[in-house]
Design a protein around this motif. Sequence first.
Motif, PDB file in Angstrom:
ATOM      1  N   GLN A   1      -3.160   5.500  -6.696  1.00 51.07           N
ATOM      2  CA  GLN A   1      -2.705   6.797  -7.209  1.00 51.07           C
ATOM      3  C   GLN A   1      -3.379   7.914  -6.420  1.00 51.07           C
ATOM      4  OE1 GLN A   1      -4.116   7.825 -11.094  1.00 51.07           O
ATOM      5  NE2 GLN A   1      -2.350   9.097 -11.528  1.00 51.07           N
ATOM      6  N   ARG A   2      -2.622   8.931  -6.123  1.00 50.60           N
ATOM      7  CA  ARG A   2      -3.140  10.132  -5.460  1.00 50.60           C
ATOM      8  C   ARG A   2      -2.627  11.339  -6.228  1.00 50.60           C
ATOM      9  NH1 ARG A   2      -3.018   8.363   0.401  1.00 50.60           N
ATOM     10  NH2 ARG A   2      -4.866   7.052   0.431  1.00 50.60           N
ATOM     11  N   THR A   3      -3.167  12.478  -5.897  1.00 54.94           N
ATOM     12  CA  THR A   3      -2.725  13.722  -6.527  1.00 54.94           C
ATOM     13  C   THR A   3      -2.079  14.599  -5.469  1.00 54.94           C
ATOM     14  OG1 THR A   3      -4.529  13.585  -8.110  1.00 54.94           O
ATOM     15  CG2 THR A   3      -3.466  15.716  -7.872  1.00 54.94           C
ATOM     16  N   ARG A   4      -0.869  15.053  -5.754  1.00 53.39           N
ATOM     17  CA  ARG A   4      -0.158  15.975  -4.869  1.00 53.39           C
ATOM     18  C   ARG A   4       0.213  17.209  -5.670  1.00 53.39           C
ATOM     19  NH1 ARG A   4       4.190  12.321  -1.545  1.00 53.39           N
ATOM     20  NH2 ARG A   4       2.687  11.298  -0.188  1.00 53.39           N
ATOM     21  N   HIS A   5      -0.223  18.333  -5.182  1.00 45.61           N
ATOM     22  CA  HIS A   5       0.055  19.607  -5.850  1.00 45.61           C
ATOM     23  C   HIS A   5      -0.371  19.565  -7.320  1.00 45.61           C
ATOM     24  CE1 HIS A   5       2.261  20.552  -2.246  1.00 45.61           C
ATOM     25  NE2 HIS A   5       3.033  19.492  -2.428  1.00 45.61           N
ATOM     26  N   GLY A   6      -1.493  18.906  -7.577  1.00 46.39           N
ATOM     27  CA  GLY A   6      -2.029  18.831  -8.929  1.00 46.39           C
ATOM     28  C   GLY A   6      -1.360  17.803  -9.825  1.00 46.39           C
ATOM     29  N   GLN A   7      -0.391  17.073  -9.310  1.00 50.05           N
ATOM     30  CA  GLN A   7       0.333  16.077 -10.106  1.00 50.05           C
ATOM     31  C   GLN A   7       0.015  14.670  -9.593  1.00 50.05           C
ATOM     32  OE1 GLN A   7       2.189  16.891 -12.805  1.00 50.05           O
ATOM     33  NE2 GLN A   7       1.472  18.960 -12.403  1.00 50.05           N
ATOM     34  N   PRO A   8      -0.163  13.715 -10.502  1.00 50.38           N
ATOM     35  CA  PRO A   8      -0.424  12.338 -10.055  1.00 50.38           C
ATOM     36  C   PRO A   8       0.836  11.706  -9.456  1.00 50.38           C
ATOM     37  CG  PRO A   8      -0.236  12.402 -12.438  1.00 50.38           C
ATOM     38  CD  PRO A   8      -0.171  13.825 -11.949  1.00 50.38           C
ATOM     39  N   VAL A   9       0.649  10.985  -8.374  1.00 48.03           N
ATOM     40  CA  VAL A   9       1.737  10.254  -7.739  1.00 48.03           C
ATOM     41  C   VAL A   9       1.244   8.818  -7.545  1.00 48.03           C
ATOM     42  CG1 VAL A   9       3.247  10.061  -5.719  1.00 48.03           C
ATOM     43  CG2 VAL A   9       2.521  12.309  -6.518  1.00 48.03           C
ATOM     44  N   TRP A  10       2.073   7.865  -7.956  1.00 44.79           N
ATOM     45  CA  TRP A  10       1.738   6.447  -7.837  1.00 44.79           C
ATOM     46  C   TRP A  10       2.416   5.874  -6.600  1.00 44.79           C
ATOM     47  CZ3 TRP A  10      -1.599   4.099 -11.162  1.00 44.79           C
ATOM     48  CH2 TRP A  10      -1.917   4.813 -12.323  1.00 44.79           C
ATOM     49  N   PHE A  11       1.706   4.997  -5.905  1.00 46.08           N
ATOM     50  CA  PHE A  11       2.250   4.328  -4.733  1.00 46.08           C
ATOM     51  C   PHE A  11       2.124   2.825  -4.919  1.00 46.08           C
ATOM     52  CE2 PHE A  11       0.827   8.434  -3.276  1.00 46.08           C
ATOM     53  CZ  PHE A  11       1.863   8.851  -2.470  1.00 46.08           C
ATOM     54  N   ALA A  12       3.109   2.100  -4.409  1.00 48.05           N
ATOM     55  CA  ALA A  12       3.064   0.637  -4.433  1.00 48.05           C
ATOM     56  C   ALA A  12       3.510   0.140  -3.072  1.00 48.05           C
ATOM     57  CB  ALA A  12       3.985   0.099  -5.525  1.00 48.05           C
ATOM     58  N   HIS A  13       2.673  -0.697  -2.467  1.00 49.67           N
ATOM     59  CA  HIS A  13       3.021  -1.276  -1.170  1.00 49.67           C
ATOM     60  C   HIS A  13       3.225  -2.775  -1.359  1.00 49.67           C
ATOM     61  CE1 HIS A  13       3.280  -1.976   3.098  1.00 49.67           C
ATOM     62  NE2 HIS A  13       2.438  -2.975   2.934  1.00 49.67           N
ATOM     63  N   ASP A  14       4.396  -3.246  -0.944  1.00 46.78           N
ATOM     64  CA  ASP A  14       4.727  -4.668  -1.019  1.00 46.78           C
ATOM     65  C   ASP A  14       4.616  -5.241   0.394  1.00 46.78           C
ATOM     66  OD1 ASP A  14       5.738  -7.175  -1.390  1.00 46.78           O
ATOM     67  OD2 ASP A  14       7.549  -6.531  -2.418  1.00 46.78           O
ATOM     68  N   PRO A  15       3.581  -6.041   0.687  1.00 50.04           N
ATOM     69  CA  PRO A  15       3.405  -6.556   2.041  1.00 50.04           C
ATOM     70  C   PRO A  15       4.479  -7.562   2.441  1.00 50.04           C
ATOM     71  CG  PRO A  15       1.721  -7.435   0.598  1.00 50.04           C
ATOM     72  CD  PRO A  15       2.496  -6.430  -0.189  1.00 50.04           C
ATOM     73  N   ILE A  16       5.173  -8.137   1.498  1.00 50.91           N
ATOM     74  CA  ILE A  16       6.235  -9.093   1.825  1.00 50.91           C
ATOM     75  C   ILE A  16       7.416  -8.369   2.464  1.00 50.91           C
ATOM     76  CG2 ILE A  16       7.897 -10.723   0.858  1.00 50.91           C
ATOM     77  CD1 ILE A  16       5.683 -11.452  -1.185  1.00 50.91           C
ATOM     78  N   THR A  17       7.795  -7.222   1.887  1.00 52.08           N
ATOM     79  CA  THR A  17       8.890  -6.429   2.457  1.00 52.08           C
ATOM     80  C   THR A  17       8.378  -5.354   3.407  1.00 52.08           C
ATOM     81  OG1 THR A  17       8.850  -4.860   0.624  1.00 52.08           O
ATOM     82  CG2 THR A  17      10.315  -6.783   0.404  1.00 52.08           C
ATOM     83  N   ASP A  18       7.072  -5.148   3.420  1.00 47.44           N
ATOM     84  CA  ASP A  18       6.414  -4.119   4.213  1.00 47.44           C
ATOM     85  C   ASP A  18       6.960  -2.726   3.889  1.00 47.44           C
ATOM     86  OD1 ASP A  18       4.440  -3.293   5.943  1.00 47.44           O
ATOM     87  OD2 ASP A  18       5.782  -3.276   7.669  1.00 47.44           O
ATOM     88  N   ARG A  19       7.202  -2.492   2.589  1.00 45.71           N
ATOM     89  CA  ARG A  19       7.697  -1.191   2.138  1.00 45.71           C
ATOM     90  C   ARG A  19       6.708  -0.581   1.156  1.00 45.71           C
ATOM     91  NH1 ARG A  19      13.394  -0.887  -0.120  1.00 45.71           N
ATOM     92  NH2 ARG A  19      12.952   1.301   0.249  1.00 45.71           N
ATOM     93  N   THR A  20       6.592   0.741   1.238  1.00 48.36           N
ATOM     94  CA  THR A  20       5.771   1.484   0.289  1.00 48.36           C
ATOM     95  C   THR A  20       6.686   2.427  -0.472  1.00 48.36           C
ATOM     96  OG1 THR A  20       3.853   1.386   1.736  1.00 48.36           O
ATOM     97  CG2 THR A  20       3.832   3.070   0.029  1.00 48.36           C
ATOM     98  N   ARG A  21       6.557   2.406  -1.785  1.00 53.31           N
ATOM     99  CA  ARG A  21       7.372   3.283  -2.631  1.00 53.31           C
ATOM    100  C   ARG A  21       6.459   4.219  -3.387  1.00 53.31           C
ATOM    101  NH1 ARG A  21      12.495   0.755  -5.241  1.00 53.31           N
ATOM    102  NH2 ARG A  21      12.424   2.927  -5.876  1.00 53.31           N
ATOM    103  N   SER A  22       6.972   5.398  -3.723  1.00 54.32           N
ATOM    104  CA  SER A  22       6.189   6.348  -4.513  1.00 54.32           C
ATOM    105  C   SER A  22       6.907   6.625  -5.830  1.00 54.32           C
ATOM    106  CB  SER A  22       5.975   7.653  -3.740  1.00 54.32           C
ATOM    107  OG  SER A  22       7.202   8.242  -3.429  1.00 54.32           O
TER     108      SER A  22
END
Length: 95
Positions: free
Chosen positions: A57-78
């Motif tokens: 989790q990170r904060t962007r513009h004061g709002q929490p944003v969740w990230f998930a990286h799937d190494p099998i598909t090599d994709r990161t989603r927010s």
Amino acid sequence: MNSTTHNSNTDLRRQRQRLEALVQPAPQPSRLGRAMHTLGDRLLSFFTGTPELRIWQRTRHGQPVWFAHDPITDRTRSFYSEQDLRQWLDHRYYE
């Protein structure tokens, strides 16, 4: 001072040193030590190719944003909410 008193004082000194070592906080690793630990973790992950999903989790513009990286598909989603992330987690195996 007789030998009994000397041994008793020595024993007390050793016990005191052991007790002081127990209550003293562990020294914090140096900046170099932390960097080496991080590098070691990354090298281990690189060489072992762990297939585990990574979430952070990170904060962007004061709002929490969740990230998930799937190494099998090599994709990161927010995701902008924890609920959206949980729904994606629940449904990703069915895609």
